[in-house]
Motif scaffolding. Structure first.
Motif, PDB file in Angstrom:
ATOM      1  N   GLU A 144      -7.235  -2.370   8.098  1.00 32.31           N
ATOM      2  CA  GLU A 144      -7.767  -2.954   6.870  1.00 32.31           C
ATOM      3  C   GLU A 144      -9.005  -2.210   6.379  1.00 32.31           C
ATOM      4  N   LEU A 182     -13.712  -4.209   0.718  1.00 31.25           N
ATOM      5  CA  LEU A 182     -14.920  -4.085  -0.087  1.00 31.25           C
ATOM      6  C   LEU A 182     -15.751  -5.354   0.018  1.00 31.25           C
ATOM      7  N   THR A 241     -15.936  -2.407  -8.585  1.00 32.18           N
ATOM      8  CA  THR A 241     -15.154  -3.553  -8.113  1.00 32.18           C
ATOM      9  C   THR A 241     -15.867  -4.261  -6.970  1.00 32.18           C
ATOM     10  N   GLU A 254      -4.298   0.054  -4.491  1.00 32.18           N
ATOM     11  CA  GLU A 254      -5.703   0.253  -4.841  1.00 32.18           C
ATOM     12  C   GLU A 254      -6.272   1.488  -4.157  1.00 32.18           C
ATOM     13  N   MET A 255      -5.942   1.681  -2.891  1.00 27.98           N
ATOM     14  CA  MET A 255      -6.435   2.865  -2.193  1.00 27.98           C
ATOM     15  C   MET A 255      -5.882   4.137  -2.816  1.00 27.98           C
ATOM     16  N   LEU A 282     -14.082   1.887  -7.781  1.00 27.86           N
ATOM     17  CA  LEU A 282     -14.106   1.189  -6.497  1.00 27.86           C
ATOM     18  C   LEU A 282     -15.467   0.527  -6.283  1.00 27.86           C
ATOM     19  N   HIS A 296     -12.883  -8.155  -0.037  1.00 27.28           N
ATOM     20  CA  HIS A 296     -11.608  -7.879  -0.692  1.00 27.28           C
ATOM     21  C   HIS A 296     -10.909  -6.755   0.064  1.00 27.28           C
ATOM     22  N   TRP A 346      -7.560   4.669  -6.472  1.00 25.94           N
ATOM     23  CA  TRP A 346      -8.952   5.131  -6.438  1.00 25.94           C
ATOM     24  C   TRP A 346      -9.145   6.364  -5.561  1.00 25.94           C
ATOM     25  N   LEU A 348      -8.354  -4.022   0.499  1.00 22.99           N
ATOM     26  CA  LEU A 348      -7.666  -3.182  -0.480  1.00 22.99           C
ATOM     27  C   LEU A 348      -6.175  -3.077  -0.180  1.00 22.99           C
ATOM     28  N   SER A 349      -5.395  -3.115  -1.245  1.00 30.72           N
ATOM     29  CA  SER A 349      -3.965  -2.885  -1.121  1.00 30.72           C
ATOM     30  C   SER A 349      -3.707  -1.380  -1.069  1.00 30.72           C
TER      31      SER A 349
END
Length: 213
Positions: free
Chosen positions: A135, A138, A186, A202-203, A183, A196, A206, A198-199
């Motif tokens: 995992e 953020l 956010t 998202e990774m 990022l 949060h 960004w 990150l999925s």
């Protein structure tokens, strides 16, 4: 070589201490007996962590199997120290993987976590990998300070958040490391105490990490 690494769950352990470093043998079917040694970075990133990492590298210079790969398992810490750490990783062209090795000596790696300030250290790695199960999360920056207090009287606790200039510094750092500053924005828009995770999307969006080498 690392493309076939699969990180698997292991027993959770308390990881609230300062970040420490050690060398561990990487075990993977992909490399077999030719697997290299890697660096394990486990714990909270503190002001002294960047120098401790440099000192650690100097002490392990004789290990011919050691590769420039750091496995991160950290719940965060000092943001400024994390950026310094990231600059060191980039200068030495060191790759970063989110994962951990069991302190009990079981073969690794296992799934790990890189949360809050750890993300800014990970940004500095020349290659960033978050294997399935690990995992990356953020968290909004904050400083908690306590004042006063005494016998039967609790201290007064105040909490402050990063001001716009500090957020701008983080954004510029992210951009230099090849990461979309969105990022950072956010992270700083999150409610306090919210992490949060990150999925994969998202990774990827960004440019933070991939799922394999």
């Amino acid at each position: 070589m690392l493309g076939g690494i699969a990180l698997t769950p292991a027993a959770a352990q308390e990881r609230g201490g300062a970040m420490s470093f050690h060398v561990a043998p990487l075990e993977s079917r992909e490399c077999g007996k030719h697997c290299p040694d890697v660096i394990v970075a486990d714990g909270v990133i503190e002001a002294e962590t960047p120098q401790a990492f440099v000192d650690f590298l100097k002490s392990g210079s004789a290990d011919t199997k050691l590769r420039r790969i750091v496995f991160f398992n950290s719940r965060g810490g000092n943001v400024v120290a994390s950026m310094v750490f990231g600059h060191i990783l980039r200068g030495l062209r060191i790759a970063g993987v989110v994962g951990r090795f069991d302190a009990g000596g079981d073969p690794g790696p296992f799934v790990g976590e890189c949360l809050s300030a750890c993300v800014y250290a990970l940004m500095g790695a020349v290659r960033r990998v978050a294997p399935p199960g690990s995992e990356v999360g953020l968290h909004r920056m904050s400083i908690v300070e306590s004042q006063g207090g005494g016998f039967l009287r609790p201290p007064q606790v105040t909490r402050s958040f990063a001001d716009p200039p500090m957020v701008a510094v983080l954004g510029r750092y992210a951009r230099r490391m090849g990461i979309d500053p969105a990022l950072v924005r956010t992270a700083e828009s999150l409610p306090p105490d919210t992490v949060h995770v990150l999925s994969r999307e998202e990774m990827r969006r960004w440019s933070l990490a991939t799922s394999q080498f």
